[in-house]
Design an enzyme around this catalytic site. Structure first.
Site, PDB file in Angstrom:
ATOM      1  N   ASP A  40      10.486  11.314  41.039  1.00  0.00           N
ATOM      2  CA  ASP A  40      11.253  12.249  43.297  1.00  0.00           C
ATOM      3  C   ASP A  40      10.192  13.132  43.371  1.00  0.00           C
ATOM      4  OD1 ASP A  40      13.029  10.276  42.614  1.00  0.00           O
ATOM      5  OD2 ASP A  40      14.453  12.424  41.455  1.00  0.00           O
ATOM      6  N   HIS A  72      19.190   1.296  47.193  1.00  0.00           N
ATOM      7  CA  HIS A  72      19.472   1.240  45.742  1.00  0.00           C
ATOM      8  C   HIS A  72      20.491   0.430  44.631  1.00  0.00           C
ATOM      9  CE1 HIS A  72      19.809   3.052  42.153  1.00  0.00           C
ATOM     10  NE2 HIS A  72      18.637   2.504  41.144  1.00  0.00           N
TER      11      HIS A  72
END
Length: 228
Positions: free
Chosen positions: A223, A51
Site C-alpha cells: 500500500d 475489491h
C-alpha cells in the site's frame, strides 16, 4: 541479484482511495513496476475495478457489484469524490508504463478478462508480458488457463505455499502469490528453482519489506509503493 519488482497494491492504497484512477496514477508517479487491482463483472457485463463483492465499504452506496449496472456503479462516489473505474479505463491510464496484476475477484471474470487482454494484445500493441492474472479461485484460474494458455497466471494463497504450488503446476502458472507471512528464505528459493516467480502481498511494515527483500522474492505488493 535480480531487481525486485515494486507493485502498488490497489494503486497506492495508503495515500489515495484504493482501486481508483487517482490511486493508480499516484502509484505510477512513484515509479512502480506494476499495479495490482481487483475486478468484478457488473450486471451489464463490464469489468469494474473494485475489491469487495459489495459497494458498501468503499462507496456511498449499498448493494452487490454483480447485481448493479455500470451506470448505477458510475453514479456512486468513492471517498474523495472518485468513481469506480472500469478495467479498460485503468488499461488506458497505465498504457504500457508498467505491468498490470489483474486479480479475478468476482465469479465469471476469467472469460471477459481473457477477451479484453486478447483485444489489447491484438489491437493496441500490448503483449502478454504486460499482464499477470491472479486469483484465489481455482475455477477462475482453470477457465483462464483453458481459454488462453498465453496468459500469465499467478496463484494467490493466504493459507499454503504448497497448495499454491500444486495449482501452479496444474495450470502452468508463471508465479505464486503467497501472503508474506507464509514465506521463508527456503520456500522462496525452492519455488524459484522450480521455475516460478514469487510475488508477495501486502507488505507495508519496513521491517517486513526488508525481510522479503532478503529472501530475494521477485516482487512485493504494498500500500506504500514509496517504501519498496
Amino acid at each position: 541479484m535480480a531487481q525486485i519488482l515494486k507493485i502498488g497494491h490497489r494503486g497506492s492504497k495508503a495515500h489515495v482511495p484504493e482501486n481508483t484512477l487517482a490511486s493508480f496514477q499516484n502509484a505510477l508517479d512513484m515509479g512502480v513496476d506494476g499495479l495490482e487491482l481487483d475486478v468484478h463483472v457488473c450486471s451489464t457485463g463490464e469489468l469494474v475495478v473494485i475489491h469487495d463483492f459489495t459497494v458498501d465499504r468503499t462507496t456511498n452506496g449499498t448493494g452487490e457489484v454483480h447485481k448493479m449496472t455500470l451506470a448505477e456503479l458510475k453514479e456512486l462516489k468513492v471517498e474523495g469524490g472518485h468513481k469506480i473505474p472500469t478495467l479498460e479505463e485503468v488499461l488506458e491510464l497505465a498504457g504500457k508504463k508498467c505491468f498490470l496484476n489483474i486479480e479475478l475477484k468476482g465469479r465469471h471474470t476469467a472469460a471477459p478478462v481473457s477477451a479484453l487482454m486478447e483485444k489489447y494484445v491484438a489491437e493496441k500493441g500490448f503483449s502478454y508480458n504486460d499482464f499477470i492474472v491472479s486469483s484465489f479461485q481455482r475455477e477462475e484460474l482453470m477457465i483462464m488457463y483453458n481459454s488462453n494458455p498465453d496468459i500469465h497466471l499467478g496463484v494467490l494463497s493466504q493459507a499454503s505455499v504448497t497448495q499454491a504450488w500444486e495449482w501452479a503446476q496444474e495450470f502452468s502458472a508463471k508465479a505464486i502469490h503467497p501472503h508474506f507471512s507464509l514465506l521463508t528464505e527456503s520456500n522462496v528459493k525452492k519455488a524459484q528453482q522450480a521455475g516460478y516467480k514469487v510475488y508477495t502481498w501486502t507488505v507495508n511494515d519496513p521491517e517486513d519489506i526488508e525481510r522479503m527483500k532478503s529472501y530475494n522474492v521477485d516482487g512485493i505488493m504494498s500500500d506504500y509503493p514509496e517504501r519498496l
